[in-house]
Motif scaffolding. Structure first.
Motif, short mmCIF file in Angstrom:
data_model
loop_
_atom_site.label_atom_id
_atom_site.label_comp_id
_atom_site.label_asym_id
_atom_site.label_seq_id
_atom_site.Cartn_x
_atom_site.Cartn_y
_atom_site.Cartn_z
N VAL A 1 0.80 -1.19 0.00
CA VAL A 1 0.00 0.00 0.00
C VAL A 1 0.85 1.27 0.00
O VAL A 1 0.54 2.24 -0.70
CB VAL A 1 -0.92 0.01 1.24
CG1 VAL A 1 -1.98 1.07 1.11
CG2 VAL A 1 -1.55 -1.35 1.41
N LEU B 1 4.82 -7.85 9.35
CA LEU B 1 3.90 -6.72 9.49
C LEU B 1 4.50 -5.51 8.80
O LEU B 1 5.73 -5.39 8.72
CB LEU B 1 3.71 -6.36 10.97
CG LEU B 1 3.27 -7.46 11.93
CD1 LEU B 1 3.26 -6.93 13.36
CD2 LEU B 1 1.90 -7.97 11.54
N LYS B 2 3.64 -4.63 8.30
CA LYS B 2 4.14 -3.37 7.76
C LYS B 2 3.18 -2.26 8.17
O LYS B 2 1.97 -2.37 7.98
CB LYS B 2 4.26 -3.44 6.24
CG LYS B 2 4.97 -2.22 5.63
CD LYS B 2 5.22 -2.46 4.15
CE LYS B 2 5.65 -1.19 3.44
NZ LYS B 2 7.07 -0.85 3.61
N CYS B 3 3.75 -1.24 8.77
CA CYS B 3 2.93 -0.13 9.23
C CYS B 3 2.48 0.73 8.06
O CYS B 3 3.30 1.16 7.24
CB CYS B 3 3.69 0.72 10.25
SG CYS B 3 2.70 2.13 10.83
N LEU B 4 1.18 0.96 7.98
CA LEU B 4 0.62 1.75 6.88
C LEU B 4 1.04 3.20 6.95
O LEU B 4 1.03 3.92 5.96
CB LEU B 4 -0.91 1.68 6.92
CG LEU B 4 -1.53 0.35 6.51
CD1 LEU B 4 -3.00 0.32 6.92
CD2 LEU B 4 -1.39 0.16 5.02
N LEU C 1 1.12 -8.45 6.52
CA LEU C 1 -0.07 -7.94 7.22
C LEU C 1 0.10 -6.43 7.43
O LEU C 1 1.14 -5.98 7.92
CB LEU C 1 -0.25 -8.64 8.56
CG LEU C 1 -0.56 -10.14 8.47
CD1 LEU C 1 -0.51 -10.78 9.86
CD2 LEU C 1 -1.93 -10.36 7.84
N TYR C 2 -0.92 -5.67 7.08
CA TYR C 2 -0.85 -4.22 7.20
C TYR C 2 -1.66 -3.73 8.39
O TYR C 2 -2.67 -4.31 8.76
CB TYR C 2 -1.35 -3.56 5.93
CG TYR C 2 -0.47 -3.85 4.75
CD1 TYR C 2 0.68 -3.10 4.54
CD2 TYR C 2 -0.75 -4.89 3.88
CE1 TYR C 2 1.51 -3.38 3.47
CE2 TYR C 2 0.07 -5.18 2.81
CZ TYR C 2 1.20 -4.42 2.61
OH TYR C 2 2.03 -4.70 1.55
N GLY C 3 -1.20 -2.64 8.96
CA GLY C 3 -1.90 -2.04 10.09
C GLY C 3 -1.09 -0.88 10.63
O GLY C 3 -0.34 -0.24 9.89
N LEU C 4 -1.27 -0.62 11.92
CA LEU C 4 -0.56 0.51 12.53
C LEU C 4 0.34 0.03 13.65
O LEU C 4 -0.09 -0.75 14.52
CB LEU C 4 -1.56 1.53 13.07
CG LEU C 4 -2.36 2.31 12.05
CD1 LEU C 4 -3.35 3.23 12.73
CD2 LEU C 4 -1.44 3.12 11.14
N CYS C 5 1.58 0.51 13.64
CA CYS C 5 2.50 0.16 14.70
C CYS C 5 2.17 0.98 15.95
O CYS C 5 1.35 1.89 15.92
CB CYS C 5 3.94 0.39 14.28
SG CYS C 5 4.41 2.12 14.22
N ASP C 6 2.81 0.62 17.01
CA ASP C 6 2.59 1.23 18.32
C ASP C 6 2.62 2.76 18.28
O ASP C 6 1.66 3.43 18.61
CB ASP C 6 3.69 0.71 19.26
CG ASP C 6 3.32 0.93 20.70
OD1 ASP C 6 2.13 1.23 20.95
OD2 ASP C 6 4.19 0.83 21.56
N SER D 1 -0.01 4.38 15.96
CA SER D 1 -1.35 4.20 16.49
C SER D 1 -1.66 5.27 17.53
O SER D 1 -2.78 5.77 17.62
CB SER D 1 -1.46 2.81 17.13
OG SER D 1 -2.79 2.51 17.43
#
Lengths: 138, 138
Positions: free
Chosen positions: B65, B87-90, B125-130, B133
């Motif tokens: 992304v 994991l990869k932070c968006l 997997l994509y999302g937000l890191c600490d 976030s």
DNA sequence: TTGCGTGCAAAGGTTTTGCATGGCA
DNA sequence: TGCCATGCAAAACCTTTGCACGCAA
């Protein structure tokens, strides 16, 4: 801002994706399908509309491997997709919803132990499904 | 066939990615970086070379992304990336290797109970890191 | 020497942008 | 009526291909 107006074109695109919950389409395909249905929507509009729908969280964007173009799929609210993971077969393109007690704990585990909030609407795991795994000997 | 020759260019590209194990680069960036280093490699060659390296299993292709272009990252053999998820932070793009007993069982679970063979070198997997976030209130 | 690899230029495809017009609220 | 949305054409990108030349084995 975004999605302020509920235009004919937006309804058509959203409606088409909603009727085909289990499939993913490129912008070109969406435009083509609507044209065949006798309700054409310009390709530019499709690009802008699915972008909006993605931001609204109604549509999933899949930028994976099968197609060189991005694909879009309606997010079925009843399936609660934000709560589970998704698989996509690299060979046949099958899309699988992973509703399963064990795996539902994965997101939580990653959040608690690794401090990372996974966005299931943007994450897809790639690999080979049962059938393709058998047929591809290599 | 493929990768038969060990050319100057291939060594340079592989070397550059190897020196930056924790980062991902687009073909354009790789070409640009090598030019700045005084060892230019044509962009076409970079495209063909990373493609080869990906097929050889030495490099991971990330079509996610963050960037509209595909990104490439060297696969650190010592990390045994095929055995764990990523994991990869968006937001910030941080790439995280998920080495963890609990999660190592996920692939196996999915294979046994859902008959699907996940390819960790192609799945992120994509999302937000600490940090992100926390900083993104919205 | 053989034939794969390279790199320029050009082609091919996808996605974005400019701008005048159309249509929702 | 005021804006946002639409859609055509063109631009902007990214990636692939053709082809002559270079270079590893």
């Amino acid at each position: 801002m975004n999605g302020t107006y509920n235009t004919r074109q937006k309804k058509l695109i959203e409606g088409f994706l909603k009727e085909n919950l289990s499939s993913q389409y490129t912008c070109d395909e969406i435009s083509e399908m609507l044209k065949q249905k006798g309700t054409p929507v310009g390709k530019t509009t499709v690009y802008r509309c699915v972008e909006r729908l993605t931001h609204e969280g109604k549509v999933r964007k899949i930028v994976g491997v099968a197609s060189k173009s991005a694909q879009y799929q309606y997010i079925d609210e009843e399936m609660n997709c934000s709560g589970h993971m998704h698989l996509k077969c690299l060979n046949c393109g099958e899309f699988i919803h992973l509703g399963c007690d064990f795996l539902d704990g994965v997101n939580e585990h990653i959040y608690i132990h690794h401090r990372f909030k996974i966005d299931n609407s943007k994450s897809v795991l790639y690999g080979l499904c049962d059938k393709c795994s058998d047929s591809i000997q290599e």
